[in-house]
Motif scaffolding. Structure first.
Motif, short mmCIF file in Angstrom:
data_model
loop_
_atom_site.label_atom_id
_atom_site.label_comp_id
_atom_site.label_asym_id
_atom_site.label_seq_id
_atom_site.Cartn_x
_atom_site.Cartn_y
_atom_site.Cartn_z
N ARG A 6 -1.87 -5.73 27.19
CA ARG A 6 -3.07 -5.28 27.92
C ARG A 6 -3.86 -6.45 28.50
NH1 ARG A 6 -8.31 -2.56 25.16
NH2 ARG A 6 -9.73 -2.91 26.92
N PRO A 7 -4.20 -7.46 27.68
CA PRO A 7 -4.90 -8.58 28.32
C PRO A 7 -4.10 -9.21 29.46
CG PRO A 7 -4.45 -9.05 25.99
CD PRO A 7 -4.10 -7.62 26.23
N VAL A 10 -4.18 -6.69 32.62
CA VAL A 10 -5.51 -6.50 33.21
C VAL A 10 -6.01 -7.82 33.80
CG1 VAL A 10 -7.91 -5.89 32.75
CG2 VAL A 10 -6.05 -4.60 31.68
N LEU A 11 -5.83 -8.90 33.07
CA LEU A 11 -6.30 -10.19 33.56
C LEU A 11 -5.55 -10.60 34.82
CD1 LEU A 11 -8.27 -12.45 32.99
CD2 LEU A 11 -6.51 -13.59 31.65
N ARG B 51 -13.90 -7.40 28.92
CA ARG B 51 -14.06 -6.09 28.30
C ARG B 51 -12.92 -5.16 28.73
NH1 ARG B 51 -19.32 -5.30 29.34
NH2 ARG B 51 -19.07 -3.69 30.92
N ALA B 53 -10.02 -6.01 29.73
CA ALA B 53 -8.72 -6.50 29.25
C ALA B 53 -8.63 -6.52 27.73
CB ALA B 53 -8.48 -7.92 29.79
N GLY B 54 -9.73 -6.22 27.07
CA GLY B 54 -9.71 -6.26 25.60
C GLY B 54 -9.55 -7.67 25.05
N ILE B 55 -10.17 -8.64 25.75
CA ILE B 55 -10.07 -10.04 25.30
C ILE B 55 -11.33 -10.39 24.52
CG2 ILE B 55 -10.05 -12.44 26.10
CD1 ILE B 55 -8.53 -11.33 28.61
#
Lengths: 190, 602
Positions: A6-7, A10-11, B51, B53-55
């Motif tokens: 996910r990171p 999304v990043l 937020r 990306a859940g980082i």
């Protein structure tokens, strides 16, 4: 794995949108607002028609014009769709033959010229679109152009000198003459 | 080198250091998590990304976690750049209706831009849509540079921290370096470039009606658009003429800025920074030189600040500067000397107030010899690979200098992050050699250098020479490799050696006569680029993790000081020794032989 997927996804998406769309589009908007002439290619227009760019050289071969650097683009010289140099190495016989060919052509076109030939007139530029030549290369051609146009050489000399672009801050770059600008000025001489 | 050349070099170094010093302070604060006043209005965007990306910003990673995140992130980059090229025909921002790029070329370009190499088998103005240039290539110009910076910051943390197994958070490092360092610098530089004449638009290509008609020959085409071959097997040529010139357009300045600042080097156009729309003036050229070195130089100072001893950063940069200045002197001299065979024909190659003189084949009038030689050394000292001249047409000695600079491992300033982490590996090797000489356990910045670190150091130092030499050997032995050669003799070998040197060291410049857009070279150079990048990064992160976990030793009378002239000389000696041992035989077969042939008139 999902914890790291996910990171990563999304990043990657967020930074792609920021640097790949927001940044170039913002730069385009600012550039168009601040420097529209340069941002759109420093075009030269005449009667509403684009006749060239200050930055992109054109092919000249007529006796009435100053000639630019040899261009290695194909199929035609100064092809804007295919920038590039000859990539010939210094010991390649093809390179020496190309220089020799350019030399003979120049000497034939300048029978009164006794000076040695400036190197930039017989060697292909890196981009194939080099808009400029050295002062030596411009002076070398003055007799020919003056004869073809029936203009006194002194007048032509003045015209060339008016078109000299000097070093930036007296240090960066080389003194040079923009061939297209010079030739357009030549056509404007009555 | 004449006075003008020395003055320009002096001005360049002065402005470089004057800009790099404050930038280093900025980067240090950003990468240590501070939010200086100027960034506060971007900070909400940063937090929003985290937020979504859940980082978790405060979550530090061990070296393995850091490496996995880095590899996954870069893999996504490869997939995205590949997909964009393959699908560009169906996507927007494509006014020239560019078709899909071939699979092998797309693969090569994807690896090339993700690894910060930016080797280009394609010709930009006739291949890539504006969308691919922006959303594919420009993005990787940012992210590959940020990746390199993240790795070196992690390695510096390894020295700076102690008794901790953590080296930072990859997501946060990449995000902050992109948002707060690369993006603002790029925006300012892109506008400066535009002011100088670099284009920035989304227009279709323009057509100019030229002053004179051009007459030329082109291959005769059949009804399907294929060239017709004559009885001798060569294409039939027919006369043609045109009074039209196509002027390519596009969002060039935005890409040009990060191409330089990120030491990427991939040109929007085929002629790269020799193209007047990419690099229109001597001032633009000077800014490009500066932009290439700016972040690599600043990172040396960041290193000094973060390890708490600024002299350590100065020692590294002093070693780099000495090698850089020597290279500029040799390069300028070699190109200014010109080609003896041309003088013999009656060509004037002397420098005077009327002309630059020297070897002008493949060079631009506005740059002449001095600006070209400086750019050539800058771009190959750093792993940038942008060119403002055609390196294939350099004199043999003038071509040897950039080749050898790359072969040193791109540690003379080098790429963003990669230059400094490469140099720090050589520093570790240097203290190890010094330790062997006096029989003490080597240490660097208070960290003991032990078996594990030396194993990893050996891998990173050996991986690129192995790639370069083995792949060059293969390419000169098989037909698809030999088929690409453009120039005969020793120069042809130099072309192939340069290609793999450039690819494995992630430079990206080329002796561009080599026909490299073939399945053979696309795959072989992709291998060199990929392993040359990531087989360095992973062991370096391992070193970072191992160092971070160690205790910091106090300085005592037996400690080798690593900030003085002695260490600078030792470091340069180590770099040159490793480079020379690996590459002198190969160089002897290429540029050295050719130089001797040229001077003896063959």
């Amino acid at each position: 794995m999902t914890k790291i997927l996910r990171p990563a996804l999304v990043l990657f998406a967020a930074l792609s949108l920021l640097t790949g769309l927001a940044y170039p589009l913002l730069t385009t908007a600012l550039a168009q607002a601040l420097f529209p002439h340069q941002a759109n290619g420093s075009l030269i227009e005449k009667n509403g028609q684009i006749i060239g760019s200050h930055l992109i050289g054109q092919n000249f071969s007529g006796m009435r014009y100053f000639w630019g650097r040899p261009s290695a683009t194909s199929p035609q010289a100064y092809n804007g769709l295919g920038s590039g140099g000859s990539n010939l190495g210094p010991t390649n016989p093809a390179q020496l033959a190309a220089v020799k060919g350019n030399l003979e052509q120049l000497r034939k076109a300048h029978p009164t010229q006794t000076a040695t030939v400036p190197v930039d007139l017989v060697t292909a530029s890196a981009s194939g679109l080099d808009p400029e030549i050295s002062l030596a290369a411009a002076y070398y051609q003055m007799d020919r152009v003056a004869t073809a146009r029936g203009i006194p050489v002194a007048r032509l000399h003045q015209l060339v000198d008016d078109h000299i672009i000097g070093e930036t801050f007296g240090l960066l770059g080389e003194p040079r003459v923009n061939v297209l600008e010079l030739n357009l000025a030549l056509d404007a001489v009555k | 080198m004449n006075t003008a050349a020395f003055l320009q070099l002096g001005l360049f170094l002065f402005v470089l250091l004057a800009l790099a010093w404050p930038l280093a302070g900025w980067i240090t604060r950003i990468m240590q998590g501070e939010n200086p006043g100027l960034v506060r209005f971007v900070a909400p965007l940063e937090r929003l990304i985290y937020r979504l990306a859940g980082i978790r910003q405060d979550e530090d990673m061990g070296w393995r976690g850091y490496a996995v995140a880095l590899l996954l992130f870069n893999l996504l980059g490869v997939l995205a750049v590949y997909a964009l090229q393959r699908l560009q025909g169906m996507l927007p921002f494509n006014p020239q209706a560019m078709a899909a790029v071939s699979p092998d070329s797309s693969f090569n370009t994807a690896i090339s831009f993700v690894t910060n190499t930016n080797w280009q088998g394609y010709s930009g103005e006739s291949t890539m849509s504006y969308l691919t240039q922006m959303l594919g290539l420009t993005v990787q110009n940012f992210l590959s540079a940020a990746t390199g910076a993240a790795v070196v910051i992690a390695l510096i943390r390894g020295f700076a921290r102690h008794s901790s197994a953590r080296i930072g958070n990859f997501w946060v490092d990449v995000t902050r370096f992109t948002l707060y360092v690369l993006a603002p610098l790029s925006l300012v530089l892109a506008l400066a470039f535009t002011q100088q004449g670099v284009i920035q638009n989304l227009l279709p290509y323009q057509t100019a009606t030229t002053v004179e008609v051009s007459h030329f020959q082109q291959a005769k085409l059949d009804a399907k658009g294929n060239p017709v071959n004559g009885k001798d097997g060569k294409p039939v040529m027919v006369d043609a003429s045109t009074r039209q010139q196509t002027l390519p357009m596009g969002p060039v300045a935005s890409q040009e800025a990060i191409k330089m600042l990120g030491t990427n080097g991939g040109g929007f156009f085929n002629a790269n920074s020799a193209h007047p729309y990419e690099n229109p003036t001597p001032l633009a050229n000077f800014l490009q030189d500066l932009a290439i070195f700016l972040i690599p130089a600043a990172l040396c100072f960041v290193f000094g600040r973060m390890v708490g001893d600024r002299r350590q950063g100065w020692a590294i940069i002093a070693a780099m500067l000495l090698m850089f200045v020597s290279a500029v002197v040799v390069e300028t001299g070699a190109e200014q000397a010109g080609i003896p065979q041309l003088s013999a024909m009656g060509v004037d190659q002397h420098a005077s107030s009327l002309q630059a003189g020297g070897n002008m084949e493949g060079k631009e009038s506005r740059f002449g010899i001095i600006d070209t030689a400086l750019f050539t050394v800058v771009t190959t000292s750093a792993s940038c690979g942008a060119v403002n001249a055609m390196h294939d047409s350099l004199t043999p000695l003038g071509g040897l200098v950039p080749t050898f600079l790359m072969q040193l491992g791109e540690v003379v300033f080098g790429g963003v992050g990669s230059g400094l982490y490469g140099m720090l590996i050589f520093a570790i090797l240097a203290v190890f050699i010094a330790g062997l000489m006096v029989g003490r356990t080597p240490e660097y910045l208070g960290k003991k250098i032990e078996t594990y670190e030396m194993k990893m150091t050996a891998i990173t130092i050996l991986v690129t020479p192995v790639l370069v030499l083995v792949l060059t050997a293969i390419a000169v032995s098989v037909d698809p490799g030999k088929a690409g050669i453009a120039n005969p003799g020793a120069h042809g070998f130099s072309e192939i050696l340069y290609a793999f040197t450039s690819a494995a060291n992630n430079n990206g410049s080329a002796f561009a006569g080599l026909s490299a857009n073939t399945p053979f070279y696309n795959i072989m150079t992709a291998i060199a680029m990929f392993f040359g990048r990531f087989l360095m990064i992973v062991p370096i992160l391992a070193i970072a993790g191992s160092l971070s976990a160690k205790k910091r030793l106090a300085v005592n009378s037996g400690t080798l000081p690593t900030h003085g002239p002695l260490f600078v000389v030792l470091l340069i000696g180590t770099v040159l020794l490793v480079g020379a041992l690996n590459y002198v035989p190969a160089l002897a077969l290429g540029p050295v032989v050719e130089q001797l042939q040229m001077l003896s008139g063959h």
